[in-house]
Design a protein around this motif. Structure first.
Motif, PDB file in Angstrom:
ATOM      1  N   UNK A 235       0.849  -1.191   0.000  1.00 54.66           N
ATOM      2  CA  UNK A 235       0.000   0.000   0.000  1.00 54.66           C
ATOM      3  C   UNK A 235       0.884   1.240   0.000  1.00 54.66           C
ATOM      4  N   UNK A 236       0.608   2.175  -0.902  1.00 57.95           N
ATOM      5  CA  UNK A 236       1.365   3.421  -0.933  1.00 57.95           C
ATOM      6  C   UNK A 236       0.426   4.586  -0.639  1.00 57.95           C
ATOM      7  N   UNK A 237       1.015   5.710  -0.245  1.00 62.35           N
ATOM      8  CA  UNK A 237       0.212   6.870   0.137  1.00 62.35           C
ATOM      9  C   UNK A 237       0.993   8.151  -0.116  1.00 62.35           C
ATOM     10  N   UNK A 238       0.249   9.236  -0.220  1.00 56.97           N
ATOM     11  CA  UNK A 238       0.829  10.574  -0.323  1.00 56.97           C
ATOM     12  C   UNK A 238      -0.112  11.530   0.389  1.00 56.97           C
ATOM     13  N   UNK A 239       0.439  12.382   1.244  1.00 60.45           N
ATOM     14  CA  UNK A 239      -0.414  13.312   1.977  1.00 60.45           C
ATOM     15  C   UNK A 239       0.255  14.666   2.140  1.00 60.45           C
ATOM     16  N   UNK A 240      -0.555  15.657   2.455  1.00 56.62           N
ATOM     17  CA  UNK A 240      -0.070  17.010   2.690  1.00 56.62           C
ATOM     18  C   UNK A 240      -0.780  17.571   3.917  1.00 56.62           C
ATOM     19  N   UNK A 241      -0.038  18.288   4.764  1.00 55.99           N
ATOM     20  CA  UNK A 241      -0.582  18.898   5.976  1.00 55.99           C
ATOM     21  C   UNK A 241      -0.195  20.374   6.005  1.00 55.99           C
ATOM     22  N   UNK A 242      -1.187  21.220   6.249  1.00 50.94           N
ATOM     23  CA  UNK A 242      -0.953  22.661   6.327  1.00 50.94           C
ATOM     24  C   UNK A 242      -1.364  23.159   7.703  1.00 50.94           C
ATOM     25  N   UNK A 243      -0.431  23.805   8.410  1.00 50.77           N
ATOM     26  CA  UNK A 243      -0.708  24.413   9.712  1.00 50.77           C
ATOM     27  C   UNK A 243      -0.836  25.927   9.536  1.00 50.77           C
ATOM     28  N   UNK A 244      -1.930  26.469  10.018  1.00 50.46           N
ATOM     29  CA  UNK A 244      -2.164  27.904   9.860  1.00 50.46           C
ATOM     30  C   UNK A 244      -1.148  28.690  10.688  1.00 50.46           C
ATOM     31  N   UNK A 254      -4.831  16.321   3.657  1.00 50.66           N
ATOM     32  CA  UNK A 254      -5.458  15.505   2.617  1.00 50.66           C
ATOM     33  C   UNK A 254      -4.502  14.360   2.289  1.00 50.66           C
ATOM     34  N   UNK A 255      -5.084  13.248   1.811  1.00 49.94           N
ATOM     35  CA  UNK A 255      -4.269  12.072   1.510  1.00 49.94           C
ATOM     36  C   UNK A 255      -4.951  11.222   0.444  1.00 49.94           C
ATOM     37  N   UNK A 256      -4.133  10.599  -0.391  1.00 46.85           N
ATOM     38  CA  UNK A 256      -4.594   9.551  -1.297  1.00 46.85           C
ATOM     39  C   UNK A 256      -3.798   8.294  -0.994  1.00 46.85           C
TER      40      UNK A 256
END
Length: 281
Positions: A235-244, A254-256
């Protein structure tokens, strides 16, 4: 909280309560380099998702710390819970690592932590054996975790021996991991294996985290699980996180994710995705 459609077959999107906790921690200086501490954490995830009343007690322990060493007992994580480099927000078709696939917490757990300058050591013992008369973790667990850091390179090793109630045979799990901070990127890998009655299950993970901005992290990774007499699963994944920047306790993510798992008819698993928001207080 997040909107999520899990990786798998005929999954449907839903609102998911990934982590809904109230964490309480207190520490008191007793003098002479001695500190007393305690933690009481409640989780409400199941109550929110299943429309149930009440909460779930997740951690409840007390302890003493003297110098670099601490001793605690109660409902808490095993030492091997410290292991692992996986950076996914959610994984569906593989475990985070082999320790997560067995057990990483108990309710009759004694734990010792030692924090030296460049070495961290944790050991725990789950005492409870379940004879069916009470609910709780089944069997005894002995766990050990050791980590060190050398010039940006972090190395770790872990071992767990698990023995079910009434069984003379043990289930042995071990793992090793390494990660290196390149400044612009952190690259990490781990490998873990479980041996039970000559039946072996192994897993490895690869992960890379990029700080694309002061407020934004991007993670890429994959996990591969292989069992004797069965096809391996990746299983592979990619995600992004933004902190205000105005409130770093507020973040969006978000992640796929995709897996090569197949159903009985040979159809491939559908891609999973999620998007959500986290608020800490």
């Amino acid at each position: 909280m997040q909107f999520r459609q899990a990786t798998g077959f005929d999954e449907r999107a839903e609102v998911e309560y990934d982590d809904l906790e109230l964490k309480n921690y207190v520490a008191y200086d007793l003098g002479n380099d001695l500190t007393a501490f305690g933690r009481l954490d409640f989780g409400f995830k199941d109550a929110a998702e299943k429309d149930e009343n009440g909460s779930n007690l997740e951690e409840a322990f007390v302890g003493l710390k003297y110098g670099v060493a601490s001793f605690s007992f109660g409902k808490q994580n095993f030492a091997t819970d410290e292991f692992g480099i996986e950076q996914a927000i959610e994984v569906e078709t593989v475990d985070e690592d082999r320790f997560e696939g067995i057990a990483t917490d108990g309710d009759d757990t004694i734990r010792v932590d030692i924090e030296l300058e460049n070495v961290y050591i944790a050991a725990s013992h789950e005492m409870k054996t379940n004879d069916g008369a009470s609910a709780g973790i089944d069997g005894e667990y002995y766990d050990l975790f050791v980590a060190t850091e050398l010039a940006g390179l972090e190395l770790a090793a872990a071992y767990q021996q698990a023995r079910a109630y009434g069984s003379a045979d043990s289930m042995d799990t071990w793992g090793i991991s390494a990660s290196y901070d390149f400044g612009f990127m952190n690259l990490a890998a781990d490998y873990s294996s479980t041996d039970e009655d000559d039946f072996e299950t192994t897993q490895y993970n690869l992960a890379a985290v990029f700080a694309v901005a002061a407020t934004t992290d991007v993670a890429l990774g994959m996990g591969n699980k292989e069992e004797d007499d069965a096809d391996d699963i990746t299983e592979w994944y990619a995600n992004v996180t933004y902190k205000f920047p105005a409130a770093k306790n507020v973040s969006v993510f978000a992640e796929i994710a995709q897996s090569d798992l197949e159903d009985a008819s040979g159809d491939d698993a559908d891609m999973g995705f999620l998007a959500g928001m986290r608020v800490k207080f």
